[in-house]
Enzyme design. Structure first.
Site: not given
Ligand code: BEZ
Length: 211
Positions: A45-46
Site C-alpha cells: 500500500c505504501t
C-alpha cells in the site's frame, strides 16, 4: 450489493485527509477514480499510494480527481503520509477517506469476506461525468496495482465516450483504434475522414480520431 458498470456511483459523505467530502459534489462534472487499499502502514500500500501521487498531474490533465480509502482513520492516514513521502519521494496530494465504520467500503462492496473480513481489497472505480461507473477492478492485497494502466484505461474510456470507436488489446493513447461494428462502412467513411482499413469486415481500424 455489488456496484456494476453503468450504475450510478453511490453518493456518500466522508471524512478525508482534506476535510469532509460529499462525493458527487466533490467530483462535480468531471471524472473521478476512487480506490481502496487494505491497510495503512503496510508495504504494498505504501508503494501504491506513492505511485498514485506521482501521477496526480496526469489524472488532472484528463479532468479526473483521485480519492483513496481504507478502513483506517483519517488520523492514521495523516501519520502514514510521512512514510509514503519518505519511501517513494511523493507526498500524497489527494484526499484519503477514513472509513473505520466501513460505511463507504460496504456501499461499494470493497470488503470481500472470503479474502479478509476486516480489510478492504484493492478496489478501483472510475466514475464518469454523468456519475455512472465506467470501470471496476479488484486486486488482492498481495498484488499492487499499475497506476499507469489506470491512466491508459482512462484514456480509452474518455476516447470511446466521445467517438464510435473501441480500443484493441494493449492499445496506448495515440495508436490506431477500432470502429465499432454498429457503424456501417458508408457512415464510417463520413465519420472517420482519415480513412480506415478493414482487416475483417467486422475489424476496421482507423487512426485515433482526436489526435
Ligand atoms: C500490503 O500492502 O503489503 C498488504 C496489506 C494488507 C495485507 C497484505 C499486504
Amino acid at each position: 450489493m455489488a456496484v456494476r458498470l453503468g450504475d450510478i456511483a453511490p453518493d456518500f459523505t466522508a471524512d478525508t485527509t482534506q476535510g469532509s467530502v460529499k462525493f458527487h459534489e466533490w467530483k462535480g462534472n468531471g471524472w473521478a477514480i476512487l480506490f481502496s487499499h487494505p491497510k495503512d502502514f503496510t508495504p504494498v500500500c505504501t508503494t501504491e499510494l506513492g505511485a498514485a501521487a506521482a501521477l496526480k498531474g496526469e489524472f488532472e490533465k484528463r479532468n479526473c480527481k483521485m480519492i483513496g480509502l481504507s478502513v483506517d482513520s483519517v488520523e492514521s492516514h495523516r501519520r502514514w503520509e510521512g512514510d509514503i513521502k519518505d519511501v517513494t519521494g511523493n507526498a500524497v496530494n489527494f484526499p484519503m477517506i477514513g472509513d473505520p465504520d466501513k460505511t463507504v467500503a460496504n456501499l461499494y462492496d470493497m470488503i470481500h469476506p472470503n479474502a479478509s473480513d476486516t480489510m478492504t481489497v484493492r478496489s478501483v472505480f472510475i466514475v464518469g461525468p454523468d456519475n455512472k461507473v465506467k470501470l471496476t477492478l479488484t486486486y488482492p492485497a498481495a498484488t499492487g496495482r499499475n497506476f499507469q494502466e489506470l491512466l491508459r484505461v482512462l484514456d480509452s474510456l474518455q476516447l470511446t465516450a466521445g467517438f464510435s470507436v473501441a480500443t484493441p488489446a494493449d492499445w496506448k493513447n495515440g495508436e490506431d483504434v477500432i470502429i465499432v461494428p454498429a457503424v456501417s462502412d458508408d457512415d464510417a467513411k463520413a465519420k472517420f475522414p482519415k480513412g480506415f482499413t478493414a482487416k475483417k469486415p467486422y475489424l476496421r481500424v482507423t487512426p485515433q480520431p482526436n489526435k
